[in-house]
Design a protein around this motif. Structure first.
Motif, PDB file in Angstrom:
ATOM      1  N   ASN A  57      38.624  -0.166 -14.161  1.00 53.55           N
ATOM      2  CA  ASN A  57      39.090   0.151 -12.798  1.00 53.55           C
ATOM      3  C   ASN A  57      39.179   1.659 -12.590  1.00 53.55           C
ATOM      4  N   ASN A  58      39.636   2.373 -13.618  1.00 54.58           N
ATOM      5  CA  ASN A  58      39.747   3.832 -13.489  1.00 54.58           C
ATOM      6  C   ASN A  58      38.376   4.477 -13.348  1.00 54.58           C
ATOM      7  N   VAL A  59      37.376   3.939 -14.074  1.00 58.21           N
ATOM      8  CA  VAL A  59      36.005   4.461 -13.949  1.00 58.21           C
ATOM      9  C   VAL A  59      35.508   4.242 -12.519  1.00 58.21           C
ATOM     10  N   LYS A  60      35.753   3.045 -12.006  1.00 51.32           N
ATOM     11  CA  LYS A  60      35.286   2.740 -10.651  1.00 51.32           C
ATOM     12  C   LYS A  60      35.991   3.637  -9.624  1.00 51.32           C
ATOM     13  N   ARG A  61      37.302   3.845  -9.840  1.00 55.43           N
ATOM     14  CA  ARG A  61      38.064   4.710  -8.929  1.00 55.43           C
ATOM     15  C   ARG A  61      37.551   6.140  -8.967  1.00 55.43           C
ATOM     16  N   ALA A  62      37.260   6.620 -10.198  1.00 54.90           N
ATOM     17  CA  ALA A  62      36.777   8.005 -10.339  1.00 54.90           C
ATOM     18  C   ALA A  62      35.423   8.164  -9.642  1.00 54.90           C
ATOM     19  N   TRP A  63      34.589   7.141  -9.747  1.00 54.80           N
ATOM     20  CA  TRP A  63      33.273   7.189  -9.092  1.00 54.80           C
ATOM     21  C   TRP A  63      33.444   7.162  -7.575  1.00 54.80           C
ATOM     22  N   TRP A  64      34.323   6.278  -7.090  1.00 56.03           N
ATOM     23  CA  TRP A  64      34.534   6.138  -5.642  1.00 56.03           C
ATOM     24  C   TRP A  64      35.098   7.436  -5.063  1.00 56.03           C
ATOM     25  N   GLY A 204      29.971  -3.336  -7.452  1.00 54.62           N
ATOM     26  CA  GLY A 204      30.133  -4.784  -7.502  1.00 54.62           C
ATOM     27  C   GLY A 204      29.266  -5.437  -8.551  1.00 54.62           C
ATOM     28  N   LYS A 205      29.494  -6.744  -8.674  1.00 48.85           N
ATOM     29  CA  LYS A 205      28.788  -7.515  -9.714  1.00 48.85           C
ATOM     30  C   LYS A 205      27.309  -7.675  -9.407  1.00 48.85           C
ATOM     31  N   SER A 206      26.498  -7.610 -10.461  1.00 51.11           N
ATOM     32  CA  SER A 206      25.085  -7.977 -10.388  1.00 51.11           C
ATOM     33  C   SER A 206      24.796  -8.857 -11.603  1.00 51.11           C
ATOM     34  N   PHE A 207      23.692  -9.570 -11.524  1.00 54.69           N
ATOM     35  CA  PHE A 207      23.370 -10.551 -12.579  1.00 54.69           C
ATOM     36  C   PHE A 207      21.900 -10.425 -12.943  1.00 54.69           C
ATOM     37  N   ARG A 208      21.616 -10.422 -14.233  1.00 53.17           N
ATOM     38  CA  ARG A 208      20.215 -10.417 -14.682  1.00 53.17           C
ATOM     39  C   ARG A 208      20.107 -11.315 -15.910  1.00 53.17           C
ATOM     40  N   ARG A 221      24.432 -10.027 -19.119  1.00 57.37           N
ATOM     41  CA  ARG A 221      23.774 -10.822 -18.069  1.00 57.37           C
ATOM     42  C   ARG A 221      24.606 -10.807 -16.787  1.00 57.37           C
ATOM     43  N   GLU A 222      25.896 -10.608 -16.930  1.00 53.74           N
ATOM     44  CA  GLU A 222      26.771 -10.413 -15.766  1.00 53.74           C
ATOM     45  C   GLU A 222      27.422  -9.058 -15.946  1.00 53.74           C
ATOM     46  N   PHE A 223      27.250  -8.171 -14.970  1.00 54.00           N
ATOM     47  CA  PHE A 223      27.768  -6.812 -15.126  1.00 54.00           C
ATOM     48  C   PHE A 223      28.060  -6.247 -13.741  1.00 54.00           C
ATOM     49  N   GLU A 224      28.567  -5.036 -13.732  1.00 56.05           N
ATOM     50  CA  GLU A 224      28.827  -4.398 -12.439  1.00 56.05           C
ATOM     51  C   GLU A 224      27.953  -3.174 -12.273  1.00 56.05           C
ATOM     52  N   GLN A 225      27.676  -2.853 -11.023  1.00 58.40           N
ATOM     53  CA  GLN A 225      26.928  -1.634 -10.726  1.00 58.40           C
ATOM     54  C   GLN A 225      27.757  -0.735  -9.811  1.00 58.40           C
ATOM     55  N   MET A 226      27.466   0.566  -9.878  1.00 56.03           N
ATOM     56  CA  MET A 226      28.029   1.543  -8.929  1.00 56.03           C
ATOM     57  C   MET A 226      26.795   2.241  -8.379  1.00 56.03           C
ATOM     58  N   GLY A 336      26.496   2.053 -13.624  1.00 60.55           N
ATOM     59  CA  GLY A 336      27.340   0.866 -13.741  1.00 60.55           C
ATOM     60  C   GLY A 336      28.626   1.185 -14.485  1.00 60.55           C
ATOM     61  N   PRO A 337      29.748   0.581 -14.047  1.00 63.27           N
ATOM     62  CA  PRO A 337      31.028   0.875 -14.702  1.00 63.27           C
ATOM     63  C   PRO A 337      31.130   0.338 -16.120  1.00 63.27           C
TER      64      PRO A 337
END
Ligand code: GAP
Length: 469
Positions: A57-64, A204-208, A221-226, A336-337
């Motif tokens: 969450n902190n990584v995502k916040r820092a990116w945002w 948010g989540k992406s899937f590959r 296979r399930e991860f998040e992207q920024m 990605g976070p």
């Protein structure tokens, strides 16, 4: 580009030589667990524990903060994971989002061709050559059996929408967040009244359905992207692309990644993704080699032109200054976070000798650290001390993540907090009852400062602001 000279994996040592060091710390301290572990796990899905969710969450916040809050030319979006299936036909993912797969003829194991021993450095053209397995004499790395010719394997996950499970009901789990920004380009531009250049940011989540996931949370296979899509006039795309390279590089160094373990790598022409005119990866020296941390892409007008043609909707931008209508070009920053948090974790890890003992420290930037402060009683048998600690923690917790711990002697409590990256510990002792002061201990220098308890929170907040620069 602030690129160090060309490096091979051997030129730069990783921060941690064995990936297992991080994997076991992550499990032991509650950063990351294997998904569905009590059922034997599910390949390439990981769950974030109490500390991991804070870090991510902190990584995502820092990116945002860097990409949206601190800029007046980028706005946020949170599009759905499920989209109209036509989106993925138009974007080229149904036709081209695939990796080369080979299958062992004896044990039927499947491998990604470019990850087989002896095939790691093949060009994209070689990877498309149907005779490549024979030409190089490649064999199954497990049982030495013969391998099939490569075929393309599409990475998108499919599911069904609605109560009927037939071809007409197929929808895809998005493999990138980017398309949500493209199909909303007009909505966002018109509702936020943005003029070019402007960007749309999403987390948010992406899937590959990766053929060979692995290296812990590096490839899941399930991860998040920024991802951020920056819309520009066509003539400005090349310059905007060059501007985003150092910005994205310095976001990683600002939060503590060691500069010499980063490099830029430009994609060769035959390696470019189907949408890209130019692509440069920010790579990090992981314990398993130099790998992509984030990609920066000049996608030209590929996406908006195709969505305009296939949807029949006008996606042109009207430039009031020149009175021209045109399709903007897109410069994308795609990270990605999960991979970023993993990188911050690896790069922050250090072991040092203190008075004959090894101290493990996660030197995480205070903005990223799961807990900013731990409040520790020197004597848990004294209720007055414990009460002061709880009061202090509760007050701190209104502004930052703060934790109370009394489950060991003070030396051990400090080591535990060092190992999870807590920048400051506050200790309340018997003297505190007399002088109303407590000790703030710094994780990195291990220096201790006696301060009035009433000032502790202000001082912690000041240190957090100072760390932000
Ligand atoms: N929209 C462009 C795009 O998706 P990408 O290079 O395929 O580009 C962007 O992915 C970023 O998403 C990667 O740099 C990485 O940080 C993250 N990512 C991609 N696949 C991943 C996976 N399987 N597991 C974890 N992170 C992944």
């Amino acid at each position: 580009m602030p690129n160090p000279p060309a490096q091979t994996p051997d030129d730069v040592a990783p921060a941690v030589s064995e990936l297992d060091t991080i994997v076991s710390l992550a499990k032991r301290r509650g950063f990351v667990y294997p998904s569905s572990e009590i059922y034997g796990g599910i390949n390439a899905v990981w769950d974030y524990g109490p500390l991991g969710v804070e870090l991510k969450n902190n990584v995502k916040r820092a990116w945002w903060r860097a990409m949206v809050q601190e800029r007046d030319d980028i706005v946020g979006l949170d599009a759905g994971i499920l989209m109209a299936p036509q989106v993925w036909v138009t974007s080229g993912h149904v036709g081209s989002f695939s990796d080369p797969l080979v299958e062992c003829q004896t044990d039927h194991r499947r491998f990604r061709l470019d990850e087989l021993p002896g095939a790691e450095n093949l060009s994209a053209t070689d990877l498309r050559d149907p005779g490549i397995v024979e030409r190089l004499g490649l064999k199954c790395p497990v049982d030495g059996g013969p391998l099939s010719a490569p075929r393309r394997f599409n990475l998108m996950f499919k599911t069904f929408m609605g109560p009927v499970e037939d071809d007409a009901a197929v929808v895809y789990l998005r493999p990138e967040t980017a398309q949500g920004s493209y199909v909303n380009f007009k909505n966002v531009q018109q509702s936020s009244r943005k003029k070019l250049p402007f960007g749309i940011a999403q987390v948010g989540k992406s899937f590959r359905n990766e053929i060979s996931p692995g290296n812990f949370v590096f490839r899941m296979r399930e991860f998040e992207q920024m991802e951020m899509q920056y819309f520009v006039k066509p003539d400005d795309a090349a310059a905007a692309f060059e501007e985003w390279l150092p910005r994205r590089w310095s976001w990683y160094t600002r939060f503590g990644v060691t500069e010499s373990r980063l490099r830029f790598r430009e994609h060769a022409a035959d390696e470019l993704a189907h949408y890209a005119k130019k692509a440069v990866d920010v790579e990090y020296r992981f314990p398993f080699g130099w790998k992509e941390l984030e990609g920066i892409h000049n996608r030209g007008d590929f996406d908006l032109s195709r969505h305009q043609a296939e949807s029949g909707q006008n996606l042109e931008y009207f430039d009031p200054a020149t009175e021209q209508h045109f399709i903007p070009f897109i410069v994308e920053t795609a990270g990605g976070p999960d991979r970023a948090a993993f990188t911050f974790l690896i790069d922050a890890y250090r072991e040092e000798e203190v008075r004959g003992e090894i101290r493990v420290v996660l030197g995480l930037h205070p903005d990223l650290a799961p807990y900013k402060v731990a409040v520790l009683p020197l004597l848990k048998k004294r209720p007055e001390i414990v009460e002061i600690c709880h009061r202090l923690r509760d007050d701190l917790a209104r502004d930052v993540m703060a934790v109370y711990d009394d489950t060991a002697a003070i030396g051990k409590l400090y080591r535990r907090q060092d190992e999870i990256g807590t920048p400051w510990c506050v200790t309340v002792d018997v003297e505190s009852l007399e002088d109303g002061a407590a000790t703030i201990r710094d994780r990195d220098s291990m220096t201790q400062e006696r301060v009035p308890i009433d000032n502790v929170k202000r001082m912690i907040l000041e240190r957090m602001t100072a760390a932000r620069g």
